[in-house]
Design a protein around this motif. Structure first.
Motif, short mmCIF file in Angstrom:
data_model
loop_
_atom_site.label_atom_id
_atom_site.label_comp_id
_atom_site.label_asym_id
_atom_site.label_seq_id
_atom_site.Cartn_x
_atom_site.Cartn_y
_atom_site.Cartn_z
N LEU A 133 -4.18 2.57 -7.08
CA LEU A 133 -4.18 2.50 -5.62
C LEU A 133 -3.57 1.18 -5.13
N ILE A 134 -3.93 0.08 -5.78
CA ILE A 134 -3.42 -1.23 -5.35
C ILE A 134 -1.91 -1.31 -5.55
N ASP A 160 0.23 0.81 -3.07
CA ASP A 160 0.31 0.36 -1.68
C ASP A 160 0.78 -1.08 -1.51
N ASN A 161 0.73 -1.86 -2.58
CA ASN A 161 1.07 -3.28 -2.49
C ASN A 161 2.10 -3.60 -3.58
N SER A 194 -6.54 -0.58 0.29
CA SER A 194 -6.28 0.39 -0.80
C SER A 194 -7.57 0.79 -1.50
N LYS A 230 -9.98 3.26 0.13
CA LYS A 230 -9.63 4.68 0.15
C LYS A 230 -10.61 5.52 -0.68
#
Length: 510
Positions: free
Chosen positions: A256-257, A260-261, A464, A467
């Motif tokens: 997730l991290i 998104d990043n 993130s 979520k």
């Protein structure tokens, strides 16, 4: 054997990493121990009244249990490589000091007199006469220390220092014999190979030997510095406790991290250790994030424990979040859906035969019970002591490693265990959890725990991770644990499959 070689192929990259970590920790510890013990032993040969005292001190230090020593070092230097090296140096001092002292002290006095007659000074006599003669005995002590270090270094995995012990711990945790064998065999082969190399050193001249050791130490340090330099500036280290569930969660965090990043790189440290180790590492800035449970925070981590009895799951979470912020400046992010609470479990056939459905019902069959439980559950106030007090029981359990207790109940050696409600073994071994009819166990909702300073620096990372809030049911988590522990899927694959199927992550579930 097929499973062993397939696991070896699948894990070859992780094995090479663990092997290098083990070599690095072992050789650094050995070189430091030699740098301390050999000069000290040389000095002691000229101050004999102190020699016996120093031998006694070194012997006493070696008798301290390794786990106890690591536990004593953690509050002082944190966790990871540093306490592991300190502990290994302490264990290596005795054989090196003892053999060096004996090797020099047993030199024939006539040889010493001849060297003096030739006008040799102390330093020249040491390098030209004493050390060459004592070299076989000294090298023997170094070999003993090395073998001891390599074997003991497997425990470094318990405090996040890595090494081949990670394979052994993971094999025990996953009930995977192949992983355990890979770790044990690799450690044994490493000890044999390095022991042979050390034995060859006795044929080298002392000055060349010392020079070679210095070059080796600088080389190891140089690799460490190079690795640190190559580390991306925006690197976040996420660690997980022992077990499949934390491994799954931290892989979800990473996916997730990094999705998104784009500027952030995530380093994972799975099977990093128990609760106190990770919490200590977080507070010492050795890791940045790890998954923690609300009930654990209130029962074990806050400085002024507050009762969570009778609280709802949300009230427990809110209290844990407030205490973490006020006492430690830590941010406890939004929780997932499932409640991974403690439970007592027995075999389904025993539940039917004894007509036992709740924890209170155990009173009727207490004389038949043979409990086997984890040491953590036996010791925690929200574990066995609290269960006994709340339900009027007098259960006395033998302590067991988490996975071993499930094997023991399956084999009939024990008949009641502590469990987490999401454990895959409940399904695997046909166990039933007893209803907590007096509502003793608090709520255990999981969420990421991180430094507040890091949360402010990376708001995108917080977004993130949030979520996952409200996602993952108890059934979902138990199924994912089953896939990892029983079906032998990788935690990375299982984590990605869940995220993709629930539209939290783009891409396919491979």
């Amino acid at each position: 054997m097929d499973a062993f070689f397939q696991t070896l192929v699948d894990r070859r990259s992780a094995l090479l990493t663990a092997l290098w970590q083990h070599i690095e920790i072992s050789l650094v510890s050995l070189l430091i121990a030699m740098a301390i013990a050999i000069p000290l032993a040389i000095w002691a040969t000229h101050h004999k009244r102190f020699a016996a005292f120093m031998l006694q001190i070194a012997g006493v230090l070696q008798t301290i249990p390794s786990l106890a020593l690591l536990g004593l070092l953690i509050p002082i230097v944190g966790i990871g490589t540093v306490p592991a090296v300190i502990a290994l140096v302490i264990y290596a001092l005795l054989p090196i000091f003892q053999n060096t002292y004996i090797g020099i002290d047993d030199i024939d006095p006539s040889i010493e007199e001849a060297a003096d007659a030739f006008g040799m000074g102390q330093t020249r006599k040491l390098f030209k006469v004493e050390l060459p003669i004592a070299a076989p005995v000294i090298i023997s002590g170094v070999r003993q220390a090395l073998v001891m270090i390599i074997g003991t270094a497997t425990l470094a995995a318990l405090i996040g220092a890595g090494g081949l012990g990670t394979f052994i711990l993971l094999g025990i945790d996953r009930n995977d014999t192949a992983l355990t064998l890979i770790g044990a065999i690799s450690s044994a082969l490493l000890a044999i190979i390095l022991s042979w190399l050390i034995n060859r050193l006795q044929h080298m001249r002392p000055r060349y030997l010392i020079g070679g050791l210095v070059v080796l130490l600088l080389g190891i340090g140089g690799v460490g510095v190079a690795n640190a330099v190559r580390q991306p500036a925006d690197n976040i280290t996420i660690a997980g406790k022992l077990g499949s569930e934390p491994d799954i969660l931290i892989n979800m965090y990473k996916d997730l991290i990094e999705q998104d990043n784009k500027h952030v790189h995530v380093t994972l440290k799975p099977n990093f250790g128990k609760t106190s180790f990770l919490f200590n590492a977080l507070n010492h800035n050795q890791i940045d994030i790890y998954p923690e449970f609300s009930g654990t925070i209130l029962e074990s981590l806050v400085k002024t424990p507050q009762s969570d009895k009778g609280l709802t799951a949300n009230q427990t979470y809110q209290l844990a979040q407030k205490d973490m912020q006020q006492q430690f400046k830590l941010s406890y992010l939004k929780p997932m859906s499932y409640n991974n609470t403690f439970a007592l479990a027995i075999r389904e056939q025993d539940a039917k035969a004894w007509n036992v459905h709740t924890i209170s019902d155990l009173q009727t069959v207490e004389n038949k019970l043979k409990p086997g439980m984890t040491l953590e559950f036996i010791d925690r106030p929200d574990g066995l002591p609290g269960v006994n007090k709340t339900y009027g029981l007098n259960l006395k359990a033998q302590s067991m490693e988490p996975k071993l207790r499930y094997e023991a109940i399956h084999n009939g050696n024990i008949n009641v265990v502590d469990a987490y409600s999401t454990d895959s073994e409940l399904r695997q071994y046909h166990l039933t959890t007893l209803k907590d009819n007096k509502h003793f166990f608090p709520s255990y909702q999981g969420a990421p725990l991180m430094k507040t300073s890091l949360a402010k620096k990376y708001p995108g990372v917080v977004k993130s991770l949030n979520k996952l809030a409200g996602h993952i049911s108890e059934k979902d988590m138990q199924e994912m644990n089953y896939e990892v522990n029983v079906e032998k899927k990788s935690a990375k694959t299982v984590a990605r499959q869940y995220l993709v199927s629930h539209h939290l992550l783009k891409g396919d579930a491979k």
